[in-house]
Design an enzyme around this catalytic site. Structure first.
Site, PDB file in Angstrom:
ATOM      1  N   ASP A  34      28.102  43.871 -30.131  1.00  0.00           N
ATOM      2  CA  ASP A  34      28.885  42.597 -30.296  1.00  0.00           C
ATOM      3  C   ASP A  34      30.351  43.248 -29.975  1.00  0.00           C
ATOM      4  O   ASP A  34      31.344  42.275 -28.974  1.00  0.00           O
ATOM      5  CB  ASP A  34      29.115  41.861 -31.455  1.00  0.00           C
ATOM      6  N   ASP A  38      32.755  41.796 -27.028  1.00  0.00           N
ATOM      7  CA  ASP A  38      33.921  41.175 -27.346  1.00  0.00           C
ATOM      8  C   ASP A  38      35.140  41.780 -26.369  1.00  0.00           C
ATOM      9  O   ASP A  38      36.120  41.385 -25.926  1.00  0.00           O
ATOM     10  CB  ASP A  38      34.441  41.027 -28.677  1.00  0.00           C
ATOM     11  N   SER A  83       8.316  11.000 -16.029  1.00  0.00           N
ATOM     12  CA  SER A  83       7.836  11.150 -17.406  1.00  0.00           C
ATOM     13  C   SER A  83       6.422  11.816 -17.564  1.00  0.00           C
ATOM     14  O   SER A  83       5.925  12.124 -16.440  1.00  0.00           O
ATOM     15  CB  SER A  83       8.073   9.817 -18.087  1.00  0.00           C
ATOM     16  N   LEU A  84       5.630  11.490 -18.556  1.00  0.00           N
ATOM     17  CA  LEU A  84       4.286  11.938 -18.386  1.00  0.00           C
ATOM     18  C   LEU A  84       3.584  10.768 -19.214  1.00  0.00           C
ATOM     19  O   LEU A  84       3.816  10.273 -20.433  1.00  0.00           O
ATOM     20  CB  LEU A  84       4.132  13.276 -19.393  1.00  0.00           C
ATOM     21  N   GLU A 115       1.971  24.250 -20.872  1.00  0.00           N
ATOM     22  CA  GLU A 115       3.195  24.667 -21.573  1.00  0.00           C
ATOM     23  C   GLU A 115       3.529  24.016 -23.006  1.00  0.00           C
ATOM     24  O   GLU A 115       3.266  22.737 -23.094  1.00  0.00           O
ATOM     25  CB  GLU A 115       4.360  24.272 -20.386  1.00  0.00           C
ATOM     26  N   ARG A 138      18.808  13.037 -18.496  1.00  0.00           N
ATOM     27  CA  ARG A 138      17.804  12.116 -17.787  1.00  0.00           C
ATOM     28  C   ARG A 138      18.071  10.657 -17.449  1.00  0.00           C
ATOM     29  O   ARG A 138      17.845  10.374 -16.167  1.00  0.00           O
ATOM     30  CB  ARG A 138      16.527  12.147 -18.440  1.00  0.00           C
ATOM     31  N   GLU A 178      14.815  21.405 -20.933  1.00  0.00           N
ATOM     32  CA  GLU A 178      14.704  20.579 -22.107  1.00  0.00           C
ATOM     33  C   GLU A 178      15.729  21.764 -22.961  1.00  0.00           C
ATOM     34  O   GLU A 178      15.726  22.821 -23.266  1.00  0.00           O
ATOM     35  CB  GLU A 178      13.397  20.937 -22.726  1.00  0.00           C
ATOM     36  N   TYR A 230      11.543  24.408 -16.800  1.00  0.00           N
ATOM     37  CA  TYR A 230      10.045  24.457 -16.424  1.00  0.00           C
ATOM     38  C   TYR A 230       9.864  23.665 -14.960  1.00  0.00           C
ATOM     39  O   TYR A 230       8.805  23.619 -14.784  1.00  0.00           O
ATOM     40  CB  TYR A 230       9.330  23.849 -17.623  1.00  0.00           C
ATOM     41  N   LYS A 294      -0.411  20.722 -16.676  1.00  0.00           N
ATOM     42  CA  LYS A 294       0.018  20.576 -15.322  1.00  0.00           C
ATOM     43  C   LYS A 294      -0.959  21.024 -14.237  1.00  0.00           C
ATOM     44  O   LYS A 294      -1.392  22.427 -14.533  1.00  0.00           O
ATOM     45  CB  LYS A 294       1.378  21.106 -14.871  1.00  0.00           C
ATOM     46  N   CYS A 415      11.299 -12.977 -60.108  1.00  0.00           N
ATOM     47  CA  CYS A 415      11.631 -14.109 -61.194  1.00  0.00           C
ATOM     48  C   CYS A 415      12.645 -14.855 -60.868  1.00  0.00           C
ATOM     49  O   CYS A 415      13.023 -15.804 -61.798  1.00  0.00           O
ATOM     50  CB  CYS A 415      11.162 -13.685 -62.496  1.00  0.00           C
TER      51      CYS A 415
END
Ligand code: IVH
Length: 671
Positions: A34, A38, A83-84, A115, A138, A178, A230, A294, A415
């Site tokens: 790291d 940097d 969409s699906l 998937e 979307r 996604e 995807y 798919k 009541c």
């Protein structure tokens, strides 16, 4: 450095940083430390600040920049973001396969890509000559919102492709993916927000959606958003023939692609995979709500066409969910068995865990207040196994301003009597002994072993009497008569007369038992015995103030208030009048309470945990042999009954020379 040398160094640094970023965030196998990263980053930043003309939008230094915007621009998608349709079982999947096989004969011999269906947010990423230029949500599938500056902060999103190698990027490339927050990062984020006193998110999906819809990209940058791609939505030139090749191609360019996707040769493999996934999902570090199946061949996929927004050549195999979102139409209140009013959600009906759910518990009023749950909100509900469905929280982002904060009523919905509040609590309760919602339970308690101890009077009979309308409050048991009891199912002469005798006998029970039978909140056998001996009658107890009550050892403000509120309740007073009229009005000195026995006239004080006896057993034993139980040691105390871990009463008794006995010696005394 010469200006050309600087340009080269800047390009080199960018390339290296991009590669290390990819190795770290996409491949998850960094090749430098790291701090080395940097250092390179700092060198690039310094050069860019010295030579601002060299800054380009795909530079790793440009992930977070600019200032908050006030809205997101609308963007047309180059092709519909589809969409699906859903399938829920292997049988549904087979039926889908049979349907599309009829439409295109090539389906029969086609492969399928399976998937993970990531529960995140669709993003559409535009690249021109390999450079990330725009990223959108979307939206409605045709028009989305421009969230480029937020997406730039997502570390695994390549700002330029290919990330490595010499492959040429298409001049135009639009990729669908996604965006999501991995589970562990979500827990860490929520813990951090909670520790800072900020509002937490109810699930990872909401956290991701909230992060990407931030108007200030610096906030997005602080959120651990991940990405899986995807689909190629558009490309120029077009060259991809299959879904499997698409995934491979995206991976080669340097996009993050799930390694969990597989190519299946036939339907049997597909269904095996779906079932395997439904078990495997819990072990993943991200949420999936199903798998996507798919058709591999993109030409067959295109030929099958689209119905509405759903392509025919792909389906979402959804797992049975135990969590779903729906609208909270109203908040109702249940009067619980102990009088506490508990809120429940009236929901727009929704299927969860395989059943339609219309109501869910909201736990208690603190929960509604703390989670700021409003009528009209979209709420996340859970139904796991046999557990009653419950609300997890509301989705703040879905609000449109019409939602109404909940204001609990001041009257009992059952009541109509005024409700009471516990000190320092949001919870409210109804103290009416005759409240229809509590009457069965109150009656059951009134006659139980620890109170009036009426033989043969259990829960079943309590319910039967209330349902038959013979008992509206507990005092009504003293006016039950033969004729009406005989009409009840299962009651013959003998049973009726033994019940009536037992009820009449119960009127001989001592004051402490009646006090306990009233069912005042928090007043159990020990407090009842103390109250009976301190006040001596219900008349005196009914006059007591909270201050007087709190003088009794072991009686806190909550119980003291509950007693005063109970006697303030007009319905309760009416029930007491009925008890008195029925001749059940014991006092401490009543002759019928003064059972004469070997302990008559003796006062015994109890301390510690008695062996084999509850405190109540001991009080009953002493009283049934004519003795009385004292609260504290005085010179009038005859005996101190000691158990394990005695309190300071023992010292005091020894000081005063009072005889100390244990349970066995007490029994010996009585023999
Ligand atoms: S394919 C024609 N694949 O699931 C392509 N969708 O309605 C249609 N999703 O919100 C989408 N993971 O964002 C596809 N591997 C995946 C996916 C996926 C998650 C989401 C998608 C959409 C929903 C499907």
């Amino acid at each position: 450095m010469q200006s050309s040398a600087i340009t080269v160094r800047v390009a080199q640094l960018r390339h290296e940083l991009q590669l290390h970023n990819y190795l770290y965030y996409v491949m998850q196998s960094p090749s430098i430390s790291d701090s080395d990263f940097d250092e390179l980053f700092k060198e690039l930043q310094d050069l860019e600040s010295q030579y601002p003309e060299l800054i380009e939008e795909d530079s790793p230094t440009q992930r977070v920049g600019g200032y908050p915007s006030d809205k997101f621009d609308k963007v047309d998608h180059p092709n519909p973001i589809l969409s699906l349709s859903k399938v829920n079982s292997p049988a549904d999947t087979e039926a889908w396969f049979a349907r599309i096989s009829k439409l295109d004969g090539r389906v029969m011999s086609n492969k399928f890509v399976v998937e993970p269906k990531i529960d995140g947010l669709t993003v559409v990423l535009h690249y021109e000559n390999g450079v990330f230029t725009r990223g959108c949500t979307r939206g409605d599938g045709h028009v989305g919102e421009d969230i480029t500056r937020n997406l730039r902060t997502v570390r695994s999103l390549p700002l330029r492709v290919p990330v490595k190698g010499s492959m040429d990027a298409p001049s135009t490339l639009v990729v669908r993916g996604e965006a999501f927050i991995p589970n562990q990062s979500f827990y860490d984020l929520n813990n951090k927000l909670g520790a800072n006193g900020e509002r937490t998110y109810i699930n990872a999906r909401n956290a991701a959606s909230g992060a990407l819809r931030q108007l200030d990209p610096r906030v997005t940058a602080s959120r651990p958003i991940a990405l899986f791609c995807y689909e190629v939505v558009a490309s120029d030139p077009q060259f991809l023939n299959s879904q499997w090749d698409t995934l491979t191609y995206l991976r080669e360019l340097g996009f993050p692609v799930s390694d969990d996707s597989v190519l299946c040769n036939n339907m049997r493999d597909v269904i095996d995979r779906c079932q395997m996934w439904s078990d495997k999902r819990k072990g993943l570090d991200y949420e999936i709500d199903g798998v996507v199946i798919k058709i591999d061949d993109l030409d067959v996929m295109a030929n099958l066409g689209v119905v509405g927004k759903d392509p025919r050549g792909a389906v979402a195999y959804k797992f049975a969910e135990d969590q779903v979102t729906t609208r909270l139409v109203d908040i109702g209140l249940n009067v619980g068995r102990t009088g506490v009013l508990t809120p429940y959600a009236v929901l727009q009906p929704v299927k969860v865990g395989g059943v339609i759910v219309k109501q869910a518990t909201l736990h208690n009023l603190d929960f509604v207040r703390d989670k700021d749950i409003r009528v009209g909100d979209h709420v996340l509900i859970k139904r796991a196994g046999e557990v009653i469905p419950y609300v997890i929280g509301s989705l703040e982002l879905e609000r449109d301003g019409s939602e109404v904060p909940y204001d609990p009523p001041d009257k009992c919905p059952s009541c109509g009597t005024a409700v009471h509040r516990f000190t320092n609590e949001v919870a409210i309760y109804c103290a009416n002994i005759a409240c229809p919602a509590q009457i069965v339970r109150n009656l059951e308690h009134f006659v139980s072993r620890s109170t009036l101890e009426i033989d043969g009077f259990g829960k079943g009979l309590a319910k039967q009497l209330v349902e038959a309308g013979l008992v509206k409050d507990v005092a009504d048991i003293f006016s039950l008569d033969k004729t009406s009891l005989l009409e009840l199912e299962g009651f013959a002469h003998k049973k009726v007369s033994s019940l009536l005798t037992a009820i009449a006998e119960s009127k001989k029970k001592p004051l402490s038992r009646l006090v306990e039978a009233l069912g005042v909140r928090g007043v159990g056998s020990v407090a009842s015995a103390s109250l009976a001996s301190a006040f001596g009658s219900l008349d005196a107890l009914g006059e007591a103030t909270t201050e007087e009550l709190q003088e009794i050892e072991g009686l806190g403000p909550n119980i003291a208030n509950a007693v005063v509120e109970w006697f303030d309740e007009p319905t309760n007073r009416r029930v007491l009048d009925k008890l008195q009229a029925a001749g059940f009005w014991p006092t401490l000195n009543d002759s019928h309470n003064n059972i004469s026995g070997v302990l008559t006239g003796m006062t015994i004080v109890i301390t510690g945990t008695l062996q084999g006896w509850s405190r109540k057993d001991a009080v009953d034993y002493i009283e049934s042999h004519g003795g009385s139980v004292g609260k504290s040691i005085t010179s009038n105390t005859n005996y101190l009954l000691v158990g394990d871990r005695p309190g300071s009463k023992l010292d005091r008794a020894l000081n005063l020379g009072i005889t100390v006995i244990d349970v066995n010696s007490l029994k010996d005394l009585v023999k």
